[in-house]
Write an enzyme that holds these catalytic residues in place. Structure first.
Site, PDB file in Angstrom:
ATOM      1  N   SER A 184       6.204  -6.063  17.190  1.00  0.00           N
ATOM      2  CA  SER A 184       5.338  -5.316  16.283  1.00  0.00           C
ATOM      3  C   SER A 184       6.025  -5.286  14.920  1.00  0.00           C
ATOM      4  O   SER A 184       7.107  -4.709  14.789  1.00  0.00           O
ATOM      5  CB  SER A 184       5.145  -3.895  16.831  1.00  0.00           C
ATOM      6  OG  SER A 184       4.373  -3.126  15.947  1.00  0.00           O
ATOM      7  N   LYS A 212       2.323  -8.865  16.548  1.00  0.00           N
ATOM      8  CA  LYS A 212       1.410  -7.847  16.021  1.00  0.00           C
ATOM      9  C   LYS A 212       1.871  -7.498  14.625  1.00  0.00           C
ATOM     10  O   LYS A 212       3.071  -7.303  14.394  1.00  0.00           O
ATOM     11  CB  LYS A 212       1.462  -6.612  16.925  1.00  0.00           C
ATOM     12  CG  LYS A 212       0.824  -5.368  16.348  1.00  0.00           C
ATOM     13  CD  LYS A 212       0.477  -4.393  17.461  1.00  0.00           C
ATOM     14  CE  LYS A 212       1.465  -3.256  17.584  1.00  0.00           C
ATOM     15  NZ  LYS A 212       1.077  -2.306  18.650  1.00  0.00           N
ATOM     16  N   LYS A 254       1.197  -4.778  11.445  1.00  0.00           N
ATOM     17  CA  LYS A 254       0.526  -3.552  11.043  1.00  0.00           C
ATOM     18  C   LYS A 254      -0.316  -3.856   9.799  1.00  0.00           C
ATOM     19  O   LYS A 254       0.117  -4.634   8.932  1.00  0.00           O
ATOM     20  CB  LYS A 254       1.555  -2.460  10.726  1.00  0.00           C
ATOM     21  CG  LYS A 254       2.385  -2.021  11.930  1.00  0.00           C
ATOM     22  CD  LYS A 254       1.588  -1.169  12.890  1.00  0.00           C
ATOM     23  CE  LYS A 254       2.486  -0.598  13.986  1.00  0.00           C
ATOM     24  NZ  LYS A 254       1.728   0.248  14.942  1.00  0.00           N
ATOM     25  N   ASP A 257      -2.761  -4.047  13.926  1.00  0.00           N
ATOM     26  CA  ASP A 257      -2.847  -2.639  14.327  1.00  0.00           C
ATOM     27  C   ASP A 257      -2.999  -1.803  13.054  1.00  0.00           C
ATOM     28  O   ASP A 257      -2.132  -1.851  12.177  1.00  0.00           O
ATOM     29  CB  ASP A 257      -1.579  -2.237  15.094  1.00  0.00           C
ATOM     30  CG  ASP A 257      -1.633  -0.811  15.627  1.00  0.00           C
ATOM     31  OD1 ASP A 257      -2.686  -0.142  15.472  1.00  0.00           O
ATOM     32  OD2 ASP A 257      -0.622  -0.352  16.197  1.00  0.00           O
ATOM     33  N   GLU A 297      -6.261  -3.477  16.841  1.00  0.00           N
ATOM     34  CA  GLU A 297      -5.889  -2.249  17.534  1.00  0.00           C
ATOM     35  C   GLU A 297      -6.192  -1.022  16.672  1.00  0.00           C
ATOM     36  O   GLU A 297      -5.819  -0.979  15.501  1.00  0.00           O
ATOM     37  CB  GLU A 297      -4.387  -2.318  17.869  1.00  0.00           C
ATOM     38  CG  GLU A 297      -3.872  -1.151  18.685  1.00  0.00           C
ATOM     39  CD  GLU A 297      -2.389  -1.284  19.028  1.00  0.00           C
ATOM     40  OE1 GLU A 297      -1.800  -2.347  18.752  1.00  0.00           O
ATOM     41  OE2 GLU A 297      -1.827  -0.314  19.557  1.00  0.00           O
ATOM     42  N   ASP A 316      -5.572   2.581  21.339  1.00  0.00           N
ATOM     43  CA  ASP A 316      -4.214   3.089  21.573  1.00  0.00           C
ATOM     44  C   ASP A 316      -4.258   4.612  21.472  1.00  0.00           C
ATOM     45  O   ASP A 316      -4.428   5.318  22.472  1.00  0.00           O
ATOM     46  CB  ASP A 316      -3.265   2.448  20.535  1.00  0.00           C
ATOM     47  CG  ASP A 316      -1.854   3.013  20.521  1.00  0.00           C
ATOM     48  OD1 ASP A 316      -1.545   3.900  21.329  1.00  0.00           O
ATOM     49  OD2 ASP A 316      -1.028   2.575  19.679  1.00  0.00           O
ATOM     50  N   LYS A 319       0.469   3.105  26.659  1.00  0.00           N
ATOM     51  CA  LYS A 319       1.808   3.632  26.409  1.00  0.00           C
ATOM     52  C   LYS A 319       2.023   4.672  27.496  1.00  0.00           C
ATOM     53  O   LYS A 319       1.306   5.687  27.532  1.00  0.00           O
ATOM     54  CB  LYS A 319       1.892   4.262  25.024  1.00  0.00           C
ATOM     55  CG  LYS A 319       1.929   3.206  23.924  1.00  0.00           C
ATOM     56  CD  LYS A 319       1.999   3.794  22.544  1.00  0.00           C
ATOM     57  CE  LYS A 319       2.129   2.650  21.530  1.00  0.00           C
ATOM     58  NZ  LYS A 319       1.791   3.069  20.169  1.00  0.00           N
ATOM     59  N   GLY A 377       4.734  -0.014  22.830  1.00  0.00           N
ATOM     60  CA  GLY A 377       6.069   0.523  22.624  1.00  0.00           C
ATOM     61  C   GLY A 377       6.074   1.594  21.554  1.00  0.00           C
ATOM     62  O   GLY A 377       5.147   1.694  20.746  1.00  0.00           O
TER      63      GLY A 377
END
Ligand SMILES: [Mg+2]
Length: 380
Positions: free
Chosen positions: A147, A173, A175, A200, A225, A250, A274, A302
């Site tokens: 991530s 991934k 952000k 995400d 996400e 999420d 998660k 995570g």
């Protein structure tokens, strides 16, 4: 929905917990971890240490010290564990009975997961088996995923993706946030046309941004996400209807019931589990099985954990249903020094081995624990 009957795993009897400690550690990140809601420069983690019969079990709470990702914080978790959850644990009760009692406490999934994890790790240690075996799953290599937090420039982002690709991470991934989205994704996709890439947003958009988010359909992302609010499910269903790219939820999924709602509404095609966010490993396995039965992909998210929480996520991913690479990456991606002796590393094909040995298969280094400890409290 009827409550499930107790599985053999849930019938383990709780020992007399001779000693209980809360320990908070604070470790510097290699790079500040930027998201649309906050940038963190350190990992502050609340650890729970249970000792009984000569076995010491550690677990890590996934809450941050602040309520910017979700509402629980390390302080609320200490309060809920000390004053409500730990007093519900009676020696001789089964772990299934204890988890039923925990339902009397509404919410506070991260606190519940911390206690449940520690108890399960203790059972595994006491029986001399690995946590994944106690949960009922054979060891296997785990897929890796990274991530990448928000970066100041596209060049920095491309450099970070380049090193992840060189390491053979199975998916990347990135952000995103308003103003750092379509053009940033385009830059990565143009440089890495075959990469398994997802984004995400941590809830940075509203349904009014649907036309803008549709532009992301051009980049063959594996998923988007949590584009909308951290507490929304319904509007994600309206957005999913307007996008080709699968949505992944999420922040807005805390319970099995949230997951059944999301799937019934077609609010997502993928679920990020998660284990801390959904109240622990047992609920995670239940959710993964339900998602699998409904054709919904699942992966393990995570929370930039230390080696303790990272190991829990690795063991969990041996369970059926975890069909997609998650957020489990190398320790060195986050910390130059961790509090456990076994760093997570990738093999040359990008896979991660489950740490061998009883329990989590990791050892907390007492000197490093002392070096990074900022608070400790002996509860019993
Ligand atoms: Mg997320």
């Amino acid at each position: 929905m009827p409550e499930p009957s107790q599985t053999p795993l849930e019938q383990h009897n709780i020992p007399l917990l001779e000693r209980i400690d809360f320990v908070t550690v604070k470790l510097p990140f290699v790079h500040p971890f930027g998201t649309s809601v906050q940038t963190w420069t350190h990992k502050e983690a609340l650890l729970l240490r249970l000792e009984s019969g000569g076995y010491v079990a550690w677990s890590e709470c996934v809450a941050d010290p602040d309520p910017f990702y979700l509402s629980e914080t390390t302080s609320t978790v200490r309060h809920i564990m000390r004053d409500f959850l730990l007093p519900l644990i009676e020696p001789g009760a089964t772990i299934g009975e204890v988890m039923q009692k925990f339902r009397h406490v509404r919410g506070h999934e991260m606190a519940k997961a911390t206690v449940e994890n520690a108890l399960l790790v203790w059972f595994a240690l006491q029986r001399g088996v690995a946590l994944h075996a106690l949960l009922g799953w054979p060891a296997k290599k785990i897929m890796s995923g990274i991530s990448i937090g928000l970066r100041d420039t596209q060049t920095e982002l491309l450099d970070a993706v380049e090193s992840a690709v060189a390491k053979k991470y199975h998916r990347v991934k990135m952000k995103i946030m308003k103003g750092k989205d379509v053009e940033w994704v385009r830059a990565v996709r143009e440089r890495f046309p075959d990469l398994q890439l997802m984004v995400d947003a941590n809830g940075d958009y509203t349904l009014d941004d649907a036309a803008h988010l549709q532009k992301l359909d051009a980049f063959a992302l594996t998923m988007i996400e949590q584009p909308l609010s951290y507490s929304d499910i319904y509007q994600h269903a309206l957005l999913q209807d307007r996008l080709r790219t699968p949505l992944c939820l999420d922040e807005s999924l805390h319970t099995f019931d949230d997951v059944t709602t999301a799937i019934a509404l077609d609010a997502c095609r993928v679920i990020n589990i998660k284990q801390g966010r959904v109240g622990g490993l047992l609920e995670s396995i239940r959710i993964a099985r339900y998602a699998m039965e409904h054709g919904i992909g699942v992966w393990s998210g995570g929370m930039d954990e230390t080696g303790i929480g990272r190991a829990v996520n690795i063991h969990l991913q041996t369970a059926d249903g975890f069909s997609l690479p998650g957020d489990t990456s190398e320790t060195l991606n986050y910390f130059t020094e961790d509090i456990v002796e076994q760093p997570v590393v990738l093999d040359r094909h990008g896979f991660i081995d489950v740490p061998p040995g009883p329990g989590l298969g990791i050892t907390v280094d007492p000197q490093l624990l002392m070096k990074y400890m900022i608070h400790s409290e002996r509860v019993r």
